[in-house]
Each structure stands twice: as structure tokens, then as C-alpha cells.
Design a protein around this motif. Structure first.
Motif, PDB file in Angstrom:
ATOM      1  N   ASP A 180       0.567  -1.327  -0.054  1.00  0.00           N
ATOM      2  CA  ASP A 180       0.047   0.070  -0.015  1.00  0.00           C
ATOM      3  C   ASP A 180       0.950   1.240  -0.014  1.00  0.00           C
ATOM      4  OD1 ASP A 180      -2.448  -1.423   0.014  1.00  0.00           O
ATOM      5  OD2 ASP A 180      -2.529  -1.742   2.364  1.00  0.00           O
ATOM      6  N   ASP A 181       1.989   1.107   0.519  1.00  0.00           N
ATOM      7  CA  ASP A 181       3.030   2.241   0.363  1.00  0.00           C
ATOM      8  C   ASP A 181       4.283   2.129  -0.592  1.00  0.00           C
ATOM      9  OD1 ASP A 181       1.573   3.981   2.719  1.00  0.00           O
ATOM     10  OD2 ASP A 181       1.805   1.849   3.381  1.00  0.00           O
ATOM     11  N   VAL A 182       4.401   2.948  -1.457  1.00  0.00           N
ATOM     12  CA  VAL A 182       5.499   2.823  -2.528  1.00  0.00           C
ATOM     13  C   VAL A 182       6.290   4.250  -2.787  1.00  0.00           C
ATOM     14  CG1 VAL A 182       6.112   2.244  -4.752  1.00  0.00           C
ATOM     15  CG2 VAL A 182       4.332   0.961  -3.573  1.00  0.00           C
ATOM     16  N   VAL A 183       7.554   4.009  -2.319  1.00  0.00           N
ATOM     17  CA  VAL A 183       8.518   5.115  -2.536  1.00  0.00           C
ATOM     18  C   VAL A 183       9.047   4.944  -3.873  1.00  0.00           C
ATOM     19  CG1 VAL A 183      10.462   6.318  -1.996  1.00  0.00           C
ATOM     20  CG2 VAL A 183       8.902   5.763  -0.164  1.00  0.00           C
ATOM     21  N   VAL A 184       9.231   6.019  -4.678  1.00  0.00           N
ATOM     22  CA  VAL A 184       9.621   5.910  -6.034  1.00  0.00           C
ATOM     23  C   VAL A 184      10.787   6.930  -6.253  1.00  0.00           C
ATOM     24  CG1 VAL A 184       9.184   6.209  -8.486  1.00  0.00           C
ATOM     25  CG2 VAL A 184       7.378   5.485  -6.988  1.00  0.00           C
ATOM     26  N   MET A 185      11.910   6.380  -6.801  1.00  0.00           N
ATOM     27  CA  MET A 185      13.197   7.193  -6.832  1.00  0.00           C
ATOM     28  C   MET A 185      13.442   7.132  -8.403  1.00  0.00           C
ATOM     29  SD  MET A 185      15.309   6.192  -3.488  1.00  0.00           S
ATOM     30  CE  MET A 185      16.387   7.308  -3.890  1.00  0.00           C
ATOM     31  N   LEU A 186      14.591   7.745  -8.759  1.00  0.00           N
ATOM     32  CA  LEU A 186      15.035   7.735 -10.163  1.00  0.00           C
ATOM     33  C   LEU A 186      13.957   7.768 -11.336  1.00  0.00           C
ATOM     34  CD1 LEU A 186      17.777   4.826  -9.636  1.00  0.00           C
ATOM     35  CD2 LEU A 186      18.059   7.448  -9.403  1.00  0.00           C
ATOM     36  N   ASP A 187      13.014   8.521 -11.265  1.00  0.00           N
ATOM     37  CA  ASP A 187      11.785   8.678 -12.145  1.00  0.00           C
ATOM     38  C   ASP A 187      11.950   9.765 -13.240  1.00  0.00           C
ATOM     39  OD1 ASP A 187       9.504   8.543 -13.633  1.00  0.00           O
ATOM     40  OD2 ASP A 187       8.201   9.215 -11.931  1.00  0.00           O
ATOM     41  N   GLY A 188      12.649   9.461 -14.332  1.00  0.00           N
ATOM     42  CA  GLY A 188      13.051  10.635 -15.172  1.00  0.00           C
ATOM     43  C   GLY A 188      11.877  10.952 -16.175  1.00  0.00           C
ATOM     44  N   ARG A 189      10.760  10.003 -15.857  1.00  0.00           N
ATOM     45  CA  ARG A 189       9.598  10.157 -16.983  1.00  0.00           C
ATOM     46  C   ARG A 189       8.145  10.740 -16.487  1.00  0.00           C
ATOM     47  NH1 ARG A 189      11.319   6.206 -21.920  1.00  0.00           N
ATOM     48  NH2 ARG A 189      13.156   7.067 -22.217  1.00  0.00           N
ATOM     49  N   ALA A 190       8.283  10.845 -15.132  1.00  0.00           N
ATOM     50  CA  ALA A 190       7.174  11.379 -14.532  1.00  0.00           C
ATOM     51  C   ALA A 190       6.106   9.948 -14.407  1.00  0.00           C
ATOM     52  CB  ALA A 190       6.408  12.461 -14.903  1.00  0.00           C
ATOM     53  N   ALA A 191       6.450   8.700 -14.019  1.00  0.00           N
ATOM     54  CA  ALA A 191       5.776   7.790 -14.082  1.00  0.00           C
ATOM     55  C   ALA A 191       4.345   7.802 -13.543  1.00  0.00           C
ATOM     56  CB  ALA A 191       6.553   6.256 -13.767  1.00  0.00           C
ATOM     57  N   PHE A 192       4.332   8.678 -12.433  1.00  0.00           N
ATOM     58  CA  PHE A 192       3.143   8.691 -11.639  1.00  0.00           C
ATOM     59  C   PHE A 192       1.898   9.228 -12.417  1.00  0.00           C
ATOM     60  CE2 PHE A 192       5.493  12.715 -11.253  1.00  0.00           C
ATOM     61  CZ  PHE A 192       4.328  13.661 -11.413  1.00  0.00           C
ATOM     62  N   THR A 193       2.209   9.617 -13.726  1.00  0.00           N
ATOM     63  CA  THR A 193       0.993  10.260 -14.423  1.00  0.00           C
ATOM     64  C   THR A 193       0.410   9.179 -15.366  1.00  0.00           C
ATOM     65  OG1 THR A 193       2.579  11.067 -16.086  1.00  0.00           O
ATOM     66  CG2 THR A 193       2.165  12.767 -14.607  1.00  0.00           C
ATOM     67  N   GLY A 194       1.178   7.946 -15.306  1.00  0.00           N
ATOM     68  CA  GLY A 194       0.591   6.944 -16.192  1.00  0.00           C
ATOM     69  C   GLY A 194      -0.001   5.693 -15.559  1.00  0.00           C
ATOM     70  N   ILE A 195      -0.257   5.964 -14.151  1.00  0.00           N
ATOM     71  CA  ILE A 195      -1.040   4.700 -13.513  1.00  0.00           C
ATOM     72  C   ILE A 195      -2.211   5.192 -13.341  1.00  0.00           C
ATOM     73  CG2 ILE A 195       1.387   3.966 -12.750  1.00  0.00           C
ATOM     74  CD1 ILE A 195       0.618   5.171  -9.970  1.00  0.00           C
ATOM     75  N   ASP A 196      -3.054   4.152 -12.670  1.00  0.00           N
ATOM     76  CA  ASP A 196      -4.316   4.406 -12.104  1.00  0.00           C
ATOM     77  C   ASP A 196      -4.348   5.069 -10.915  1.00  0.00           C
ATOM     78  OD1 ASP A 196      -7.066   4.396 -11.469  1.00  0.00           O
ATOM     79  OD2 ASP A 196      -7.301   2.138 -11.523  1.00  0.00           O
ATOM     80  N   PRO A 197      -4.728   6.529 -10.978  1.00  0.00           N
ATOM     81  CA  PRO A 197      -4.632   7.156  -9.633  1.00  0.00           C
ATOM     82  C   PRO A 197      -5.895   6.851  -8.693  1.00  0.00           C
ATOM     83  CG  PRO A 197      -5.841   8.522 -11.398  1.00  0.00           C
ATOM     84  CD  PRO A 197      -5.344   7.198 -11.923  1.00  0.00           C
ATOM     85  N   GLU A 198      -6.666   6.195  -8.818  1.00  0.00           N
ATOM     86  CA  GLU A 198      -7.872   5.778  -8.009  1.00  0.00           C
ATOM     87  C   GLU A 198      -7.250   5.366  -6.832  1.00  0.00           C
ATOM     88  OE1 GLU A 198     -11.782   5.745  -6.625  1.00  0.00           O
ATOM     89  OE2 GLU A 198     -10.889   6.435  -8.766  1.00  0.00           O
ATOM     90  N   GLY A 199      -7.894   6.284  -5.497  1.00  0.00           N
ATOM     91  CA  GLY A 199      -7.632   5.716  -4.118  1.00  0.00           C
ATOM     92  C   GLY A 199      -6.017   5.943  -3.925  1.00  0.00           C
TER      93      GLY A 199
END
Length: 252
Positions: A180-199
Motif C-alpha cells: 500500500d506504500d511505495v517510494v519511487v526514485m530515479l523517475d525521469g519520466r514522471a511515471a506517476f502520471t501513467g498509472i491508475d490514480p484511483e485511491g
């Protein structure tokens, strides 16, 4: 015997230095700095400030261009292995040419040397070759992950729940299951914009510990466009971006 420190110097705030790091800086004769071609001038100034304030009188600084990594190839693992080998070649030469038999050298590592950094693996490879003999010590630093949680006044973990640390490359494949908790590093392409944001909630930080720090938090569906815009503007203005974020399932 020659000795080498791998010193974690924090995420960008000069006050992130631990007392152990300060003592290691004061014991070092030679600092080895591997600069990237796109090296950020403000981070170079910060690093030199740390050496001026905490380095011993008469210390030497050896600054060389870092090995380049092929970032375009789809063979990611092979490219990283090749890059580390060429880095080991460079480090082996630096130690042989610039570190005396009884001297202490150091590499300054942003954040913490044990978290998504190659320097420990590179030093181990140099020693495994047998051509250079020295002892080494890892001095932990305040990672961007720790700084992120502190700046958002939150915890990375919740009671009875696992935490996963991953990269933007892996997040692009989808939000990990069974966590349920994920830390993201080394993200050169803003991967958070491409996943399902629900919840999902996001706790985002860029340039942590510096005057340019960006902090945004809230539901991912609402904040993702704003973060993307801030991120793009900052990268255009500064020429680089260094960010970390926590994604959290809300209400679970």
C-alpha cells in the motif's frame, strides 16, 4: 594501509551532514569527485562548501569526468554493468595515482551510499581485481527518502504494512501488488502520471533540502497535473530535476 571513506552527504541541505560524516571529512587527505557532464553547478558549489567548512587543512581535491552511461539502450542492466566496470577502471586509476600508502581518500555520495548508488559495488569490483589494496568504510547519510518523509511530516511505514522502494522504470509497469506504500526514485519520466490514480495519495518532493525545494501532497488524481507542470518548469529552468515521492493507498 590506504583507507577510503564513502561518505553520504545528504539530499542537499548542508545541515544534513551527520557527526560521523563531519569526522570522516576531517580525517580525509584526498577527496575524489566524479563529475557528470550535466553536473549541476549549484550542487558543485554545495559540495565545495562542505569541504571548505569541514575538510582538514591541506586536503586535496581530485576532480575528473565520470564515466558515461548509455541511457538510450533498451538493455538497461547490461548498460549499468558496463558503466560500473568503466567507473571501476577510473576509480582504480585515481587511487593508484593520487592516494599515498598511508593516506585516506573519500568519495562524497549524495543521499545515502547504500540506496540506489553504485559506489559500493564499484569499490568492491576494484578490490576484487586485486590490483589495488585498501580498506574502506561506508558512512551513512540522510537519504532523499528520509528527507521527503520529514518535510511532509509523515511516516514511510504504517502499522503492520510493508513499504516498497522502487524506480520510475518499474512503476511504469503498474502499481505494485500486495503493498500500500511505495517510494519511487530515479523517475525521469514522471511515471506517476501513467498509472491508475484511483485511491492513491502522493507526497512529492524535488530538490529536497535546497532553496529550490518543491513539496506537493494530496490525492494523485488531483495533484498529478500540477506536479507535472511544476516539474517541467523546474527542469526547464534549472536544466535538471532530482525528485522522490511516496505513493500511498488512502483509506486502506
Amino acid at each position: 594501509m590506504r583507507h577510503i571513506f564513502l561518505i553520504g552527504i545528504g539530499a542537499g541541505d548542508p545541515d544534513h551532514l551527520t557527526l560521523q560524516a563531519v569526522k570522516a571529512l576531517a580525517r580525509t587527505d584526498v577527496f575524489f569527485i566524479l563529475d557528470k557532464n550535466e553536473e549541476r553547478q549549484d550542487l558543485i558549489r554545495l559540495r565545495r562548501q562542505l569541504l571548505t567548512e569541514h575538510g582538514r587543512p591541506g586536503h586535496r581535491v581530485i576532480e575528473v569526468a565520470d564515466a558515461e552511461r548509455d541511457r538510450a539502450t533498451p538493455a538497461y542492466t547490461a548498460a549499468v554493468d558496463d558503466w560500473r566496470t568503466r567507473r571501476a577502471d577510473l576509480v582504480e586509476r585515481l587511487v593508484a595515482e593520487h592516494l599515498g600508502p598511508e593516506e585516506t581518500g573519500a568519495f562524497l555520495v549524495w543521499g545515502d551510499p547504500s540506496l540506489y548508488d553504485s559506489v559500493i559495488a564499484v569499490i568492491d569490483e576494484v578490490l576484487a581485481r586485486g590490483g589495488a589494496t585498501f580498506g574502506y568504510e561506508v558512512v551513512p547519510g540522510i537519504s532523499s527518502v528520509s528527507a521527503l518523509a520529514a518535510r511532509h511530516r509523515t511516516t514511510l511505514t504504517r502499522v503492520g504494512r510493508p513499504l516498497q522502494i522502487t524506480t520510475g522504470r518499474r512503476l511504469a509497469e503498474g502499481f505494485p501488488e500486495q503493498v500500500d506504500d511505495v517510494v519511487v526514485m530515479l523517475d525521469g519520466r514522471a511515471a506517476f502520471t501513467g498509472i491508475d490514480p484511483e485511491g492513491l495519495e502522493i507526497f512529492y518532493g524535488a530538490y529536497l533540502g535546497t532553496p529550490d525545494e518543491i513539496l506537493v501532497s494530496g490525492p494523485l488524481a488531483e495533484t498529478a497535473p500540477r506536479i507535472r507542470a511544476l516539474r517541467d518548469e523546474a527542469r526547464e529552468r534549472k536544466g535538471w530535476i532530482m525528485d522522490t515521492y511516496l505513493l500511498r493507498r488512502s483509506g486502506s
